[in-house]
Design a protein around this motif. Sequence first.
Motif, short mmCIF file in Angstrom:
data_model
loop_
_atom_site.label_atom_id
_atom_site.label_comp_id
_atom_site.label_asym_id
_atom_site.label_seq_id
_atom_site.Cartn_x
_atom_site.Cartn_y
_atom_site.Cartn_z
N VAL A 130 12.13 8.46 -6.73
CA VAL A 130 12.91 7.87 -6.43
C VAL A 130 13.12 7.96 -5.23
N THR A 131 12.52 8.12 -4.11
CA THR A 131 12.13 7.59 -2.70
C THR A 131 10.66 6.88 -3.13
N TRP A 132 10.71 6.23 -4.25
CA TRP A 132 9.38 5.39 -4.29
C TRP A 132 10.12 3.88 -4.80
N VAL A 133 11.09 4.42 -5.77
CA VAL A 133 12.27 3.52 -6.54
C VAL A 133 12.38 2.71 -5.72
N ILE A 134 13.79 4.00 -4.40
CA ILE A 134 13.97 2.90 -3.37
C ILE A 134 13.42 2.09 -1.87
N TRP A 135 11.99 2.98 -2.25
CA TRP A 135 10.75 1.62 -1.26
C TRP A 135 11.11 0.18 -1.64
N GLU A 136 10.60 0.37 -3.43
CA GLU A 136 10.22 -0.62 -3.67
C GLU A 136 11.56 -2.02 -3.38
N GLN A 137 12.87 -1.19 -3.66
CA GLN A 137 14.41 -2.29 -3.46
C GLN A 137 13.96 -2.63 -2.15
N LYS A 138 13.75 -2.38 -1.54
CA LYS A 138 14.21 -2.25 0.06
C LYS A 138 13.51 -3.54 0.15
N TYR A 139 11.83 -3.33 -0.51
CA TYR A 139 10.94 -4.00 -0.22
C TYR A 139 10.51 -5.64 -0.37
N GLU A 140 11.43 -5.25 -2.35
CA GLU A 140 11.44 -6.74 -2.54
C GLU A 140 13.01 -7.31 -1.44
N LEU A 141 13.89 -6.23 -1.28
CA LEU A 141 15.10 -7.41 -0.64
C LEU A 141 14.84 -7.87 0.80
N ARG A 142 13.41 -7.32 1.68
CA ARG A 142 12.78 -7.51 3.01
C ARG A 142 11.48 -9.34 2.54
N GLY A 143 12.18 -9.14 0.96
CA GLY A 143 11.35 -11.14 1.66
C GLY A 143 9.80 -10.96 1.02
N LYS A 144 9.41 -8.99 1.14
CA LYS A 144 8.05 -8.50 0.03
C LYS A 144 7.64 -9.13 -1.28
N GLU A 145 6.84 -8.57 -1.58
CA GLU A 145 6.34 -8.70 -2.81
C GLU A 145 5.89 -7.14 -3.17
N PRO A 146 6.72 -6.28 -3.64
CA PRO A 146 6.42 -5.19 -4.37
C PRO A 146 5.61 -4.43 -4.88
N MET A 147 5.58 -3.86 -5.35
CA MET A 147 4.31 -3.50 -6.46
C MET A 147 4.74 -3.29 -7.95
N VAL A 148 6.11 -3.11 -8.28
CA VAL A 148 6.37 -2.79 -9.30
C VAL A 148 8.18 -3.65 -9.26
N PRO A 187 0.36 -1.13 -0.31
CA PRO A 187 -0.24 -0.53 0.27
C PRO A 187 0.44 0.85 -0.19
N PHE A 188 1.92 0.89 0.95
CA PHE A 188 2.48 2.54 0.83
C PHE A 188 3.46 2.69 -0.69
N GLY A 189 3.87 2.12 -1.14
CA GLY A 189 4.43 1.69 -2.68
C GLY A 189 3.12 2.31 -3.59
N MET A 190 1.79 2.54 -3.07
CA MET A 190 1.84 2.43 -4.41
C MET A 190 1.63 3.77 -4.11
N LEU A 191 0.65 4.09 -2.62
CA LEU A 191 0.37 5.56 -2.36
C LEU A 191 2.09 6.50 -3.16
N GLN A 192 3.13 6.08 -2.98
CA GLN A 192 3.60 6.80 -3.36
C GLN A 192 3.81 7.21 -5.01
N LEU A 193 3.69 6.00 -5.81
CA LEU A 193 4.31 6.34 -7.12
C LEU A 193 2.43 7.21 -7.72
N VAL A 194 1.36 7.02 -6.79
CA VAL A 194 0.08 7.47 -7.18
C VAL A 194 0.20 9.18 -7.15
#
Length: 476
Positions: free
Chosen positions: A249-267, A213-220
């Motif tokens: 930029v913060t969205w890209v960083i968030w998505e990278q970290k989100y994926e590294l934590r073993g979760k599924e990023p929006m993109v 959800p946070f990644g979605m809000l950032q990208l929107v």
Amino acid sequence: MNTRFFTVPGSDRTYDRNIILAVLLISLMMSLLQVSSVNNLLPSIHSALNTTDSATQWILSGFTLAIGVMLVPAGRMGDLAGRSGMFVLGLGVFALASLGVGLAPNPLFLNIMRVFQGFGAGIYSPQVTGMILQYFQGKARAKAFGLMGLVVSMSVAVGPVLSGSMVALFGPDPGWRVSFFLNVPIAAIAMIASWRYLPFTHQKTRHHLDIDPFGMLQLVLAVLCIMTPFMSTASWRWYLLIGGAVLLVTWVIWEQKYELRGKEPMVSVNLFRTQSFGYCTAISGLQFLGSSSLFVVLAMFLQQGLGVSALWVGLVGLPNALASGYMAVWSGRHALDHGKSIQVFALATMVATTLLIILVAWGMMHHDWPIWIMSIALIPIGLGAGSMGAANQTQGMLDVPPSHGGAAGGVLQTVQRVSTAIGNAMITGVFFAANQEGHTADHWFQGFASSLVVVAVCVGAAALVALRYWRVSRNK
């Protein structure tokens, strides 16, 4: 998988790919018509509702912005929760909003409903790409993307004719309202057909649904901030652009970290590391930055510079649209095996033809060349654009996992819409800047020629990226 009929796990039904594609593409055309047909309706809407210039601008901008912010989140939701369900939801929102637009008593209500129309179209449009990626493979997928390109071309040609016919048949008011009411029964039929013919499956159980959800809000917010400055005249709009860049930029960083934590990023950022998707997204963005504005400045030059009627301006582009539709289908047959070379030659053709159109415009102004010469000159643009649509879509999705098809399709469409918004502002700005000294035919030509040089530069940049993609792929 290349056969016409197939089954899905957990269901004893047999599904028909041809029927699925028909349901998807008819619905897609309906949303595309909302862009191409509305320009013709603006004078009638202004007369009926007494809209201000700002309100009139938002009839176009509100719809475009709403689609732009919904494409990627809705595409990812379809990947996770089920594309068919999201497709039907989007159609329902679109149908209700279309009814609201047709019943609008004032400009404010109309623009609110136009935004909801955009939300609906933004929800179901990325599911089209996702389902083609999921249920079609190989040449069948390329052919489906070719037919998708045909639908885009037909929408450009049919939209103004359809809306103009409604106004001619019913009068300015309610003619413009009828144009929107037509969406309601079409969307209702599409929803019924969806329930009957689309596979209602989902990728994950609700217990494991991770929508980021946070990644979605950032990208929107990022897309909203980036697109708005190019669709508004407010003095503070450029501050939004800075904020949008920071959010991106913060969205890209968030998505990278989100994926590294073993979760599924929006993109997944790995999508952009995929050679085919990364290159084709860049190619598409550069192409739309220039080519989407060509017909905007052409219409202004012909009408205001040469006094050509609106009807003839509409007809001038018809052979172009027909050529584009034909080449979209042709490209769909060859995009899998020869897509990279098609991209290069299509874009090169568009660059050369853009420069040729400047010469034709000069001849029309100084030597009274007939308007049909311009119509003929536009045909190679249609050949190139139609070829590019299917080739770029097919090549871009080559290595995208079906589980990320909706998000990937949403990213590609979002890049195209953001590029279109920026390109329209940039190229029309060049057009008016070169024409600011006066409004004679010579000044209109200077503006037109200058803006088309910018178009050629943008499309030329896309051609260079396409050439690089072709060479890198051949050297692998």
